[in-house]
Write a protein that holds these residues in place. Structure first.
Motif, PDB file in Angstrom:
ATOM      1  N   ARG A 292       0.809  -1.221   0.000  1.00 45.58           N
ATOM      2  CA  ARG A 292       0.000   0.000   0.000  1.00 45.58           C
ATOM      3  C   ARG A 292       0.847   1.278   0.000  1.00 45.58           C
ATOM      4  NH1 ARG A 292      -5.411  -1.154   0.972  1.00 45.58           N
ATOM      5  NH2 ARG A 292      -5.876  -3.195   1.898  1.00 45.58           N
ATOM      6  N   LYS A 293       2.090   1.182   0.423  1.00 42.82           N
ATOM      7  CA  LYS A 293       2.981   2.339   0.420  1.00 42.82           C
ATOM      8  C   LYS A 293       3.719   2.498  -0.907  1.00 42.82           C
ATOM      9  CE  LYS A 293       3.929   2.727   5.380  1.00 42.82           C
ATOM     10  NZ  LYS A 293       4.989   2.743   6.427  1.00 42.82           N
ATOM     11  N   GLY A 294       3.482   1.568  -1.828  1.00 46.36           N
ATOM     12  CA  GLY A 294       4.137   1.649  -3.128  1.00 46.36           C
ATOM     13  C   GLY A 294       5.479   0.949  -3.190  1.00 46.36           C
ATOM     14  N   ARG A 295       5.823   0.190  -2.145  1.00 43.81           N
ATOM     15  CA  ARG A 295       7.093  -0.533  -2.129  1.00 43.81           C
ATOM     16  C   ARG A 295       6.963  -1.850  -2.887  1.00 43.81           C
ATOM     17  NH1 ARG A 295       7.598  -0.201   4.340  1.00 43.81           N
ATOM     18  NH2 ARG A 295       5.604  -1.269   4.000  1.00 43.81           N
ATOM     19  N   LEU A 296       7.980  -2.207  -3.626  1.00 44.43           N
ATOM     20  CA  LEU A 296       7.985  -3.463  -4.366  1.00 44.43           C
ATOM     21  C   LEU A 296       8.297  -4.603  -3.409  1.00 44.43           C
ATOM     22  CD1 LEU A 296       7.834  -4.939  -7.089  1.00 44.43           C
ATOM     23  CD2 LEU A 296      10.288  -4.510  -7.348  1.00 44.43           C
ATOM     24  N   ARG A 297       7.350  -5.548  -3.271  1.00 38.75           N
ATOM     25  CA  ARG A 297       7.515  -6.629  -2.302  1.00 38.75           C
ATOM     26  C   ARG A 297       7.770  -7.983  -2.947  1.00 38.75           C
ATOM     27  NH1 ARG A 297       5.205  -4.792   2.678  1.00 38.75           N
ATOM     28  NH2 ARG A 297       5.535  -6.894   3.527  1.00 38.75           N
ATOM     29  N   ARG A 298       7.332  -8.167  -4.178  1.00 37.29           N
ATOM     30  CA  ARG A 298       7.571  -9.413  -4.889  1.00 37.29           C
ATOM     31  C   ARG A 298       7.857  -9.137  -6.358  1.00 37.29           C
ATOM     32  NH1 ARG A 298       7.910 -10.862  -0.470  1.00 37.29           N
ATOM     33  NH2 ARG A 298       7.022 -12.693   0.572  1.00 37.29           N
ATOM     34  N   HIS A 299       8.731  -9.972  -6.925  1.00 36.98           N
ATOM     35  CA  HIS A 299       9.139  -9.841  -8.321  1.00 36.98           C
ATOM     36  C   HIS A 299       9.281 -11.263  -8.857  1.00 36.98           C
ATOM     37  CE1 HIS A 299      11.628  -9.072 -11.826  1.00 36.98           C
ATOM     38  NE2 HIS A 299      11.687  -7.785 -11.592  1.00 36.98           N
TER      39      HIS A 299
ATOM     40  N   ALA B 277       1.755   0.452   8.461  1.00 35.16           N
ATOM     41  CA  ALA B 277       2.532  -0.563   9.175  1.00 35.16           C
ATOM     42  C   ALA B 277       4.007  -0.181   9.250  1.00 35.16           C
ATOM     43  CB  ALA B 277       2.380  -1.913   8.484  1.00 35.16           C
ATOM     44  N   LYS B 278       4.580  -0.337  10.428  1.00 37.24           N
ATOM     45  CA  LYS B 278       6.009  -0.112  10.585  1.00 37.24           C
ATOM     46  C   LYS B 278       6.769  -1.293  10.014  1.00 37.24           C
ATOM     47  CE  LYS B 278       5.461   2.690  14.770  1.00 37.24           C
ATOM     48  NZ  LYS B 278       5.785   2.834  16.197  1.00 37.24           N
ATOM     49  N   LYS B 279       8.056  -1.100   9.789  1.00 39.15           N
ATOM     50  CA  LYS B 279       8.856  -2.147   9.182  1.00 39.15           C
ATOM     51  C   LYS B 279       8.790  -3.437   9.994  1.00 39.15           C
ATOM     52  CE  LYS B 279      13.398  -3.098   7.201  1.00 39.15           C
ATOM     53  NZ  LYS B 279      14.737  -2.556   6.878  1.00 39.15           N
ATOM     54  N   GLU B 280       8.791  -3.311  11.319  1.00 39.86           N
ATOM     55  CA  GLU B 280       8.748  -4.497  12.176  1.00 39.86           C
ATOM     56  C   GLU B 280       7.453  -5.275  11.976  1.00 39.86           C
ATOM     57  OE1 GLU B 280       9.455  -1.437  13.156  1.00 39.86           O
ATOM     58  OE2 GLU B 280      11.624  -1.651  13.454  1.00 39.86           O
ATOM     59  N   GLU B 281       6.333  -4.549  11.767  1.00 44.30           N
ATOM     60  CA  GLU B 281       5.056  -5.216  11.527  1.00 44.30           C
ATOM     61  C   GLU B 281       5.073  -5.943  10.185  1.00 44.30           C
ATOM     62  OE1 GLU B 281       1.467  -2.766  13.113  1.00 44.30           O
ATOM     63  OE2 GLU B 281       2.950  -1.313  12.437  1.00 44.30           O
TER      64      GLU B 281
ATOM     65  N   GLU C  87      12.889  -9.967   4.700  1.00 52.28           N
ATOM     66  CA  GLU C  87      12.618  -8.874   5.619  1.00 52.28           C
ATOM     67  C   GLU C  87      12.155  -7.668   4.823  1.00 52.28           C
ATOM     68  OE1 GLU C  87      15.477  -8.040   8.528  1.00 52.28           O
ATOM     69  OE2 GLU C  87      15.192  -9.951   9.512  1.00 52.28           O
ATOM     70  N   HIS C  88      10.920  -7.738   4.439  1.00 53.28           N
ATOM     71  CA  HIS C  88      10.211  -6.648   3.791  1.00 53.28           C
ATOM     72  C   HIS C  88      11.096  -5.937   2.795  1.00 53.28           C
ATOM     73  CE1 HIS C  88       8.816  -2.337   4.645  1.00 53.28           C
ATOM     74  NE2 HIS C  88       9.988  -2.235   4.131  1.00 53.28           N
ATOM     75  N   GLY C  89      10.927  -6.350   1.586  1.00 50.39           N
ATOM     76  CA  GLY C  89      11.727  -5.779   0.532  1.00 50.39           C
ATOM     77  C   GLY C  89      11.465  -6.501  -0.765  1.00 50.39           C
ATOM     78  N   HIS C  90      12.489  -6.608  -1.544  1.00 46.55           N
ATOM     79  CA  HIS C  90      12.356  -7.086  -2.897  1.00 46.55           C
ATOM     80  C   HIS C  90      12.565  -8.584  -2.940  1.00 46.55           C
ATOM     81  CE1 HIS C  90      14.080  -7.012  -7.217  1.00 46.55           C
ATOM     82  NE2 HIS C  90      12.797  -7.286  -7.221  1.00 46.55           N
ATOM     83  N   GLY C  91      11.487  -9.338  -3.080  1.00 43.13           N
ATOM     84  CA  GLY C  91      11.594 -10.774  -3.235  1.00 43.13           C
ATOM     85  C   GLY C  91      11.612 -11.116  -4.709  1.00 43.13           C
ATOM     86  N   HIS C  92      12.698 -11.716  -5.203  1.00 43.46           N
ATOM     87  CA  HIS C  92      12.820 -11.999  -6.624  1.00 43.46           C
ATOM     88  C   HIS C  92      12.805 -13.507  -6.800  1.00 43.46           C
ATOM     89  CE1 HIS C  92      14.786 -10.516 -10.599  1.00 43.46           C
ATOM     90  NE2 HIS C  92      13.902 -11.465 -10.812  1.00 43.46           N
ATOM     91  N   HIS C  93      11.699 -14.037  -7.354  1.00 43.57           N
ATOM     92  CA  HIS C  93      11.532 -15.475  -7.463  1.00 43.57           C
ATOM     93  C   HIS C  93      11.331 -15.862  -8.916  1.00 43.57           C
ATOM     94  CE1 HIS C  93      11.145 -15.225  -3.202  1.00 43.57           C
ATOM     95  NE2 HIS C  93      10.019 -14.545  -3.275  1.00 43.57           N
ATOM     96  N   HIS C  94      11.547 -17.146  -9.197  1.00 45.62           N
ATOM     97  CA  HIS C  94      11.449 -17.639 -10.559  1.00 45.62           C
ATOM     98  C   HIS C  94      10.608 -18.905 -10.569  1.00 45.62           C
ATOM     99  CE1 HIS C  94      14.888 -14.967 -11.403  1.00 45.62           C
ATOM    100  NE2 HIS C  94      15.291 -15.357 -10.219  1.00 45.62           N
ATOM    101  N   HIS C  95       9.746 -19.052 -11.604  1.00 42.44           N
ATOM    102  CA  HIS C  95       8.864 -20.204 -11.663  1.00 42.44           C
ATOM    103  C   HIS C  95       8.688 -20.675 -13.092  1.00 42.44           C
ATOM    104  CE1 HIS C  95       7.374 -19.817  -7.476  1.00 42.44           C
ATOM    105  NE2 HIS C  95       7.709 -18.568  -7.675  1.00 42.44           N
ATOM    106  N   ASP C  96       8.817 -21.992 -13.323  1.00 43.67           N
ATOM    107  CA  ASP C  96       8.476 -22.625 -14.591  1.00 43.67           C
ATOM    108  C   ASP C  96       9.045 -21.904 -15.802  1.00 43.67           C
ATOM    109  OD1 ASP C  96       7.038 -24.373 -13.082  1.00 43.67           O
ATOM    110  OD2 ASP C  96       5.101 -23.415 -13.433  1.00 43.67           O
ATOM    111  N   HIS C  97      10.335 -21.658 -15.820  1.00 40.79           N
ATOM    112  CA  HIS C  97      10.936 -20.907 -16.920  1.00 40.79           C
ATOM    113  C   HIS C  97      10.758 -21.564 -18.273  1.00 40.79           C
ATOM    114  CE1 HIS C  97      13.892 -18.341 -14.357  1.00 40.79           C
ATOM    115  NE2 HIS C  97      12.656 -18.311 -13.924  1.00 40.79           N
ATOM    116  N   ALA C  98      10.751 -22.878 -18.297  1.00 41.21           N
ATOM    117  CA  ALA C  98      10.699 -23.565 -19.586  1.00 41.21           C
ATOM    118  C   ALA C  98       9.288 -23.659 -20.154  1.00 41.21           C
ATOM    119  CB  ALA C  98      11.284 -24.968 -19.439  1.00 41.21           C
TER     120      ALA C  98
END
Length: 225
Positions: A142-149, A173-177, A199-210
């Motif tokens: 909701r704050k516009g932060r990128l949480r998943r990629h 929400a504070k960072k701890e929350e 810890e709240h930030g940029h999660g960069h994951h990969h799925h089924d590339h082929a």
């Protein structure tokens, strides 16, 4: 090991992606919306962006239907679903006119923008968000932060659970929350081979590339069958 510097189309080092303050979308034309969309206009909502290409098999078979289903299952005042046509190959055939017909044919109801091109390489938003290809999902809080990629096809239940966790998370929400919610999510979701305890930030994951994904590097991209 040292990471290779991220470079723009001129070969100069480009700014690295900051998930706490990600860049705005560079869009030349919007469909399914009366007014242009910006990150600022979306703050206060959880936002899911689906980057795709019309000629990417996995986008057509999985990514776009997944985005449409999410649009139908979550309230618009809580979750914004945005499509981004990020063309890095076959530029001559994936035109604005072709995209407009494609959207009407498949009856996609969420706003879709055309990523601003940069010649024959990756378009601007794709490059700014360091996307590796299509389909890609970006999930913002909701704050516009990128949480998943995500590059590839994320599991339906996994993506829905992560969206719901961000919907529940208070805007103030504070960072701890945020970290506490991330830890509950990590302890609850059973996804072999993936760690979601960021810890709240940029999660960069990969799925089924082929599975029909279209990969991009700094020189060219190619579609898998």
């Amino acid at each position: 090991m040292q990471d290779r510097p991220h470079q723009d189309k001129t070969g100069k080092d480009a700014p690295r992606l900051n998930p706490e303050n990600p860049p705005d979308f560079a869009v030349t034309r919007w469909f399914n919306t009366k007014t242009p969309i910006s990150r600022d206009s979306l703050k206060g909502k959880v936002v899911l962006v689906h980057a795709f290409q019309m000629l990417c098999p996995s986008c057509v078979a999985h990514g776009l239907p997944q985005a449409q289903k999410i649009r139908q299952r979550f309230a618009e005042d809580q979750l914004a679903v945005i499509g981004l046509h990020t063309v890095f190959e076959h530029h001559k055939v994936m035109t604005a006119e072709a995209l407009e017909a494609f959207i009407k044919e498949y009856r996609f109801s969420f706003p879709i923008g055309m990523d601003e091109p940069q010649g024959a390489g990756a378009p601007k938003t794709m490059q700014a968000y360091e996307m590796q290809g299509t389909p890609t999902f970006l999930l913002f809080d909701r704050k516009g932060r990128l949480r998943r990629h995500y590059f590839g096809r994320p599991d339906d239940m996994l993506l829905a659970a992560e969206i719901m966790a961000l919907v529940i998370e208070p805007k103030a929400a504070k960072k701890e929350e945020s970290i506490a919610i991330e830890r509950i999510l990590a302890a609850t979701l059973l996804v072999p081979g993936h760690d979601h305890g960021h810890e709240h930030g940029h999660g960069h994951h990969h799925h089924d590339h082929a599975d029909g994904c279209c990969g991009h590097d700094h020189d060219h991209g190619s579609c898998g069958g």
